[in-house]
Design a protein around this motif. Sequence first.
Motif, PDB file in Angstrom:
ATOM      1  N   GLN A 133       0.833  -1.201   0.000  1.00 52.92           N
ATOM      2  CA  GLN A 133       0.000   0.000   0.000  1.00 52.92           C
ATOM      3  C   GLN A 133       0.868   1.250   0.000  1.00 52.92           C
ATOM      4  OE1 GLN A 133      -2.456  -0.601   3.426  1.00 52.92           O
ATOM      5  NE2 GLN A 133      -3.998  -1.774   2.309  1.00 52.92           N
ATOM      6  N   GLN A 134       1.974   1.206   0.724  1.00 50.65           N
ATOM      7  CA  GLN A 134       2.860   2.361   0.753  1.00 50.65           C
ATOM      8  C   GLN A 134       3.484   2.598  -0.613  1.00 50.65           C
ATOM      9  OE1 GLN A 134       3.379   4.496   3.200  1.00 50.65           O
ATOM     10  NE2 GLN A 134       4.926   5.671   2.100  1.00 50.65           N
ATOM     11  N   VAL A 135       3.912   1.502  -1.277  1.00 55.69           N
ATOM     12  CA  VAL A 135       4.566   1.656  -2.575  1.00 55.69           C
ATOM     13  C   VAL A 135       3.568   2.074  -3.645  1.00 55.69           C
ATOM     14  CG1 VAL A 135       5.871   0.434  -4.356  1.00 55.69           C
ATOM     15  CG2 VAL A 135       6.359   0.000  -1.956  1.00 55.69           C
ATOM     16  N   LEU A 136       2.363   1.503  -3.593  1.00 53.36           N
ATOM     17  CA  LEU A 136       1.353   1.844  -4.591  1.00 53.36           C
ATOM     18  C   LEU A 136       1.027   3.327  -4.562  1.00 53.36           C
ATOM     19  CD1 LEU A 136      -1.080  -1.202  -4.374  1.00 53.36           C
ATOM     20  CD2 LEU A 136       0.507  -0.634  -6.208  1.00 53.36           C
ATOM     21  N   ARG A 137       1.042   3.896  -3.384  1.00 50.31           N
ATOM     22  CA  ARG A 137       0.784   5.342  -3.305  1.00 50.31           C
ATOM     23  C   ARG A 137       1.897   6.141  -3.969  1.00 50.31           C
ATOM     24  NH1 ARG A 137      -1.340   4.050   1.946  1.00 50.31           N
ATOM     25  NH2 ARG A 137       0.703   4.410   2.878  1.00 50.31           N
ATOM     26  N   ASN A 138       3.057   5.496  -4.131  1.00 53.65           N
ATOM     27  CA  ASN A 138       4.177   6.217  -4.746  1.00 53.65           C
ATOM     28  C   ASN A 138       4.227   6.062  -6.265  1.00 53.65           C
ATOM     29  OD1 ASN A 138       5.128   7.054  -2.243  1.00 53.65           O
ATOM     30  ND2 ASN A 138       6.399   5.228  -1.966  1.00 53.65           N
ATOM     31  N   PHE A 139       3.446   5.125  -6.823  1.00 56.83           N
ATOM     32  CA  PHE A 139       3.527   4.907  -8.261  1.00 56.83           C
ATOM     33  C   PHE A 139       3.211   6.163  -9.064  1.00 56.83           C
ATOM     34  CE2 PHE A 139       2.895   0.002  -8.512  1.00 56.83           C
ATOM     35  CZ  PHE A 139       4.169  -0.144  -7.977  1.00 56.83           C
ATOM     36  N   ASN A 140       2.167   6.870  -8.655  1.00 56.99           N
ATOM     37  CA  ASN A 140       1.831   8.108  -9.367  1.00 56.99           C
ATOM     38  C   ASN A 140       2.935   9.137  -9.213  1.00 56.99           C
ATOM     39  OD1 ASN A 140      -0.621   7.127 -10.274  1.00 56.99           O
ATOM     40  ND2 ASN A 140      -1.767   7.891  -8.507  1.00 56.99           N
ATOM     41  N   GLY A 141       3.530   9.187  -8.015  1.00 53.58           N
ATOM     42  CA  GLY A 141       4.646  10.114  -7.813  1.00 53.58           C
ATOM     43  C   GLY A 141       5.845   9.741  -8.661  1.00 53.58           C
ATOM     44  N   TRP A 142       6.130   8.454  -8.754  1.00 51.06           N
ATOM     45  CA  TRP A 142       7.224   8.011  -9.619  1.00 51.06           C
ATOM     46  C   TRP A 142       6.951   8.376 -11.072  1.00 51.06           C
ATOM     47  CZ3 TRP A 142       8.597   2.303  -7.868  1.00 51.06           C
ATOM     48  CH2 TRP A 142       9.017   2.332  -6.542  1.00 51.06           C
TER      49      TRP A 142
END
Length: 570
Positions: A133-142
Amino acid sequence: LSFVVGLFIVQGTIGLAMEQRRGLFRTLRCLGLPFQNLVVILAIEITIIACVSAFIGLIIGYFIAASLLPGVAVTLSGLYGVEVDNGLTLRPQWVLSGLAMTLLGAGIASCHSFFTLWHLPILQAPSTQARGQQVLRNFNGWARAGVGLLGIGTLSLLLWGGLNGGFVFLGCLMLGTALLLPFCLWHILQAGQRLTRHPLGHWLWADARAQLPGLSLALMALMLALATNIGVGTMVSSFRVTFSDWLDQRLTSELYVTARDDTQGAALHQWLAQQDLRVLPIRSQILRDQAGQITIYGVLDDPTYRDNWPMLEAQPKVWDRLAQGKGLLVSEQLARRRKLSLGDTILLPQGWPSTVLGIYSDYGNPHGQAIVSMAQLLRNAPQVPNQRFGLRLEASDVPALIKKIQDRFDLDRESLVEQGKIKAASKRVFDQTFLVTDSLKLLTLGVASFAIFTSLATLWSQRLPQLGPVWAMGVSRRTLAQIDILRSLLMAGLTALLALPLGLVLSWALLVVINTEAFGWRLPVYLFPLDWLWLVTLSLLAALLAALLPAWRLFRLQPSALLKVFSSER
């Protein structure tokens, strides 16, 4: 690039190791261990592993350098006349720089894991979902960062330009597309899930999406490795095709002869003319000015040049005008270096023709060249050496002519070289030139494949909570193992398809931008679909091999282990 790919792997491995040991961290915190002390312990652990890895890498690197050095020495000697000692010298600063790179890379790769560990609740149970969940929230940021890097790279190429701008474009292109990969894969998998009606197929797509956070860094490394192999492979193969065609155009004489001095050269020329042979003297004069060195060759008005010379641009009736002394031909390097085009005037000493009649390709030569008529060369430089000749004759008559020349002029065998031997030697130098490149291509692909294996092996224990319920609903362990392999092939296949356009853009940048700025000549881009198919097959094979061990463990797993999932707090 190998270092960056390694950083992706280290970051993914450290993150997964942190998640695996979250239960241990929870216990230590409950026993009163301060979080700062935990971070210090983990940092010391990573530092020790990095130092051991660095020294192992230095040892392996030494042997790799020893195996590649002879080829590099031959390349430098053949292309640039630089003699290189075949003995290796290991300098202390190289060892220290390698150690510093390793420690710095390990520190950079650890920062994200420590940051995630700080923000996730320490008492939360180990689960892929907690980290996911933490990484998925970063996908858009990436993805936003990736688009930003692509924009910076494009602007640097358009506004800055030159070699530095080209390298900035390459760096931003590779990192930007790598950051975009998880975002693209997420939405592709989501679309596949929506289009699938079969429950098990629906679960396959959803499970692949759930595993994407844990596999994203390994897949990014795989994409960079595949794109590099496609890009560099296209560049080298395009260069090889162009170079071979260029050799066929430039080396048209069946035999090349070199006399010991001008006196013997004059006698040899007269004797060859009496043998009813077409003799093409190879004579040149070197001119130097503030802009650099120019080698000016004189050529006879002969069909050999008219029919075969590799012209890139030429004015109408260029060879007639050249024979009349109304201008000269310039190499592509000289034209680009001095920004010359057809009809322009080049600054040369008085008496030399100065109008550019044509531009020809001259690959591998670091200096500029120009061509004038032989009469014009002898008028301006009557003392140029007269020792080298190209001879046109039937290929079958070459051995007999060599024997006659040796008997009459006592020339050694090295002074008489057949066309085929020159081409073979040139192609050997060419292959040695890219020996290091080919080795690094294989290295990056191998490292990326190993990253997929380590990621799948590390995620194995965390997958049981997702597999247990599916097994309990009647899906056999054999089917689950087959689905596990299919999921790995799916992820690798999608990554390979996304790596293909990146590799083509990379090859364009290397051939059109970097090569032109670095060497002064531009190569045409040739496409090699069979090579791409081979690379995609290799990536699928790597994914298959990486998935075999987890799939085998799943197939051999006892039902009691799957039943324990329902009694676990996970």
